[in-house]
Design an enzyme around this catalytic site. Structure first.
Site, short mmCIF file in Angstrom:
data_model
loop_
_atom_site.label_atom_id
_atom_site.label_comp_id
_atom_site.label_asym_id
_atom_site.label_seq_id
_atom_site.Cartn_x
_atom_site.Cartn_y
_atom_site.Cartn_z
N GLU A 173 -2.08 5.71 -10.47
CA GLU A 173 -1.78 5.43 -9.28
C GLU A 173 -0.55 6.29 -8.80
O GLU A 173 0.71 6.12 -8.97
CB GLU A 173 -0.84 3.87 -9.16
CG GLU A 173 -0.31 3.45 -7.86
CD GLU A 173 0.10 2.05 -8.18
OE1 GLU A 173 -0.11 1.42 -9.05
OE2 GLU A 173 0.37 1.63 -6.73
N LYS A 215 -5.91 4.89 -8.04
CA LYS A 215 -5.30 3.79 -7.23
C LYS A 215 -4.27 4.57 -6.41
O LYS A 215 -3.20 4.51 -6.61
CB LYS A 215 -4.46 2.56 -7.93
CG LYS A 215 -3.58 1.59 -7.16
CD LYS A 215 -3.28 0.48 -8.05
CE LYS A 215 -2.20 -0.39 -7.23
NZ LYS A 215 -2.32 -1.71 -7.70
N SER A 256 -1.80 -2.19 -1.61
CA SER A 256 -1.72 -2.32 -0.07
C SER A 256 -0.51 -1.74 0.48
O SER A 256 -0.42 -1.52 1.79
CB SER A 256 -1.70 -3.90 0.18
OG SER A 256 -0.68 -4.66 -0.59
N GLY A 257 0.50 -1.51 -0.15
CA GLY A 257 1.71 -0.66 0.29
C GLY A 257 2.53 -1.31 1.51
O GLY A 257 3.50 -0.54 2.06
N GLY A 258 2.44 -2.48 1.60
CA GLY A 258 3.33 -3.34 2.49
C GLY A 258 2.74 -3.29 3.83
O GLY A 258 3.24 -4.09 4.73
N ARG A 288 1.19 -7.07 -2.92
CA ARG A 288 1.48 -8.08 -1.90
C ARG A 288 0.60 -8.97 -0.85
O ARG A 288 0.69 -9.93 -0.54
CB ARG A 288 2.72 -7.19 -1.09
CG ARG A 288 3.98 -7.12 -1.98
CD ARG A 288 4.87 -6.05 -1.41
NE ARG A 288 4.20 -4.69 -1.48
CZ ARG A 288 4.86 -3.58 -0.94
NH1 ARG A 288 5.84 -3.63 -0.21
NH2 ARG A 288 4.19 -2.23 -1.42
P1 13P Z 1 1.01 -3.55 -3.24
O1 13P Z 1 -0.32 -3.58 -3.13
O2 13P Z 1 2.00 -4.50 -2.82
O3 13P Z 1 1.58 -2.00 -2.77
O4 13P Z 1 1.24 -3.25 -4.58
C1 13P Z 1 0.32 -2.75 -5.54
C2 13P Z 1 0.78 -1.83 -6.89
O5 13P Z 1 0.49 -2.38 -7.59
C3 13P Z 1 2.01 -1.39 -6.45
O6 13P Z 1 2.16 -0.56 -7.62
#
Ligand code: 13P
Length: 332
Positions: A173, A215, A256-258, A288
């Site tokens: 990621e 990811k 999803s990043g916010g 999130r």
């Molecule tokens: P979000 O989808 O909330 O960004 O989190 C994914 C995640 O695993 C962040 O490390």
């Protein structure tokens, strides 16, 4: 290696996606407190139990990422979390990085920690049933120099190689952070450089690309800039991925990043509709965007568990539907 390929393909290729429920103890406690729920080991356990036990979650979720606290914990009935996930048709995964620290010479940027002793930890997690793992690099566009990208890519590749040595599929990621006012072009440029550096390091460290899940972030403007349309996000995201990600990576599971749940799903839906069909499975590994509604609905009350689970299931069903280009998303 065949087992790694099979697990990676299972995670991304079954028309489902991955639920990221691996917030650190600190982050989870902050999120509970923000909902007015007193954070405690029991509150965290009760909240996390409602996720994998949501009825038929496996219809839309192939794997769930847990943090160390939850991975080593049990449901109220005494079943260890990893076993409880497997019993419900969901593969358990484990976040193994230990967070970020300031990178010397990085102008305020961070590098992700957790490599010391990682081999021994992976052996223990594998023995307890972990099928896959996760490591996140956090990249801020403002400080994304080659030094910063290389340090983070190097750590991601070392982690991935160690995972594969222990029979665990690494989720890799490199997250270009969405906060801020940057343009979609800025995000495309940094994401492209980060992925190029990452695949160079994965290659140098002999990581088998058919046994990983990538990811990344989707390519979007910053959350404080005017939003782009799903078609614009899909075009920019696909262009960056096609230029940087080898075809034999089995799948790409976006964070999803916010972004809000429906927005993230619309971006995924549009990405799957871009022609020609991408060579990899494009799916989700949202945190999130899947769980925030459930946490809000729960409020720490037993009586709200089913409502919270329904909120989770709706978001997961929408995300899974966004894997098929002709789907309709359902509003709450
Ligand atoms: P979000 O989808 O909330 O960004 O989190 C994914 C995640 O695993 C962040 O490390």
């Amino acid at each position: 290696m065949h087992e790694l390929h099979a697990v990676a393909t299972h995670l991304v290729g079954s028309g489902r996606g991955i639920l990221a429920a691996d917030e650190s103890v600190k982050t989870m406690s902050i999120r509970l407190n923000a909902e007015g729920i007193a954070a405690s080991p029991t509150a965290r356990r009760d909240y996390r139990e409602l996720l994998p036990t949501a009825p038929d979650l496996a219809a839309s979720i192939s794997g769930i990422i847990l943090c160390d606290e939850t991975f080593n914990d049990s449901l109220a009935d005494g079943t260890p979390f990893p076993q409880a996930c497997r019993a419900r048709g969901i593969l358990p995964g484990i976040k193994v990085d230990t967070g970020t620290s300031r990178l010397p010479g990085g102008g305020g940027a961070t590098v992700t920690e957790g490599l010391d002793g990682l081999g021994a930890r992976l052996a223990t997690y594998a023995a307890s049933g972990a099928a896959f793992a996760k490591w996140r690099a956090a990249i801020d566009i403002a400080t994304a120099t080659d030094l910063v990208l290389e340090a983070n890519a190097h750590a991601l590749a070392r982690y991935a190689a160690l995972c594969q040595e222990h029979g665990i599929v690494p989720i890799v990621e490199p997250e270009v952070l969405c906060g801020g006012g940057h343009t979609i072009g800025d995000c495309a440029e940094t994401t492209s450089r980060a992925l190029t550096m990452l695949f160079d390091q994965l290659d140098r460290q002999r990581v088998d690309l058919a046994g990983i899940v990538l990811k990344p972030n989707m390519v979007t403007p910053g959350l404080h800039a005017p939003a782009a349309s799903p078609a614009e996000v899909a075009a920019a995201t696909n262009a960056v991925l096609r230029a940087t990600v080898p075809d034999h990576v089995p799948g790409i599971a976006f964070l999803s990043g916010g972004h809000a749940p429906l927005e993230a799903c619309r971006y995924l839906l549009a990405s799957n509709a871009v022609a020609p069909t991408p060579p990899w499975h494009l799916t989700f590994s949202f945190g999130r965007a899947l769980v925030n509604d459930a946490l809000h609905a729960w409020q720490g009350q037993k009586a709200n568990i089913r409502v919270a689970q329904d909120a989770l299931l709706l978001n997961c069903a929408n995300a899974a539907a966004a894997r098929a280009e002709s789907s309709e998303l359902v509003r709450r």
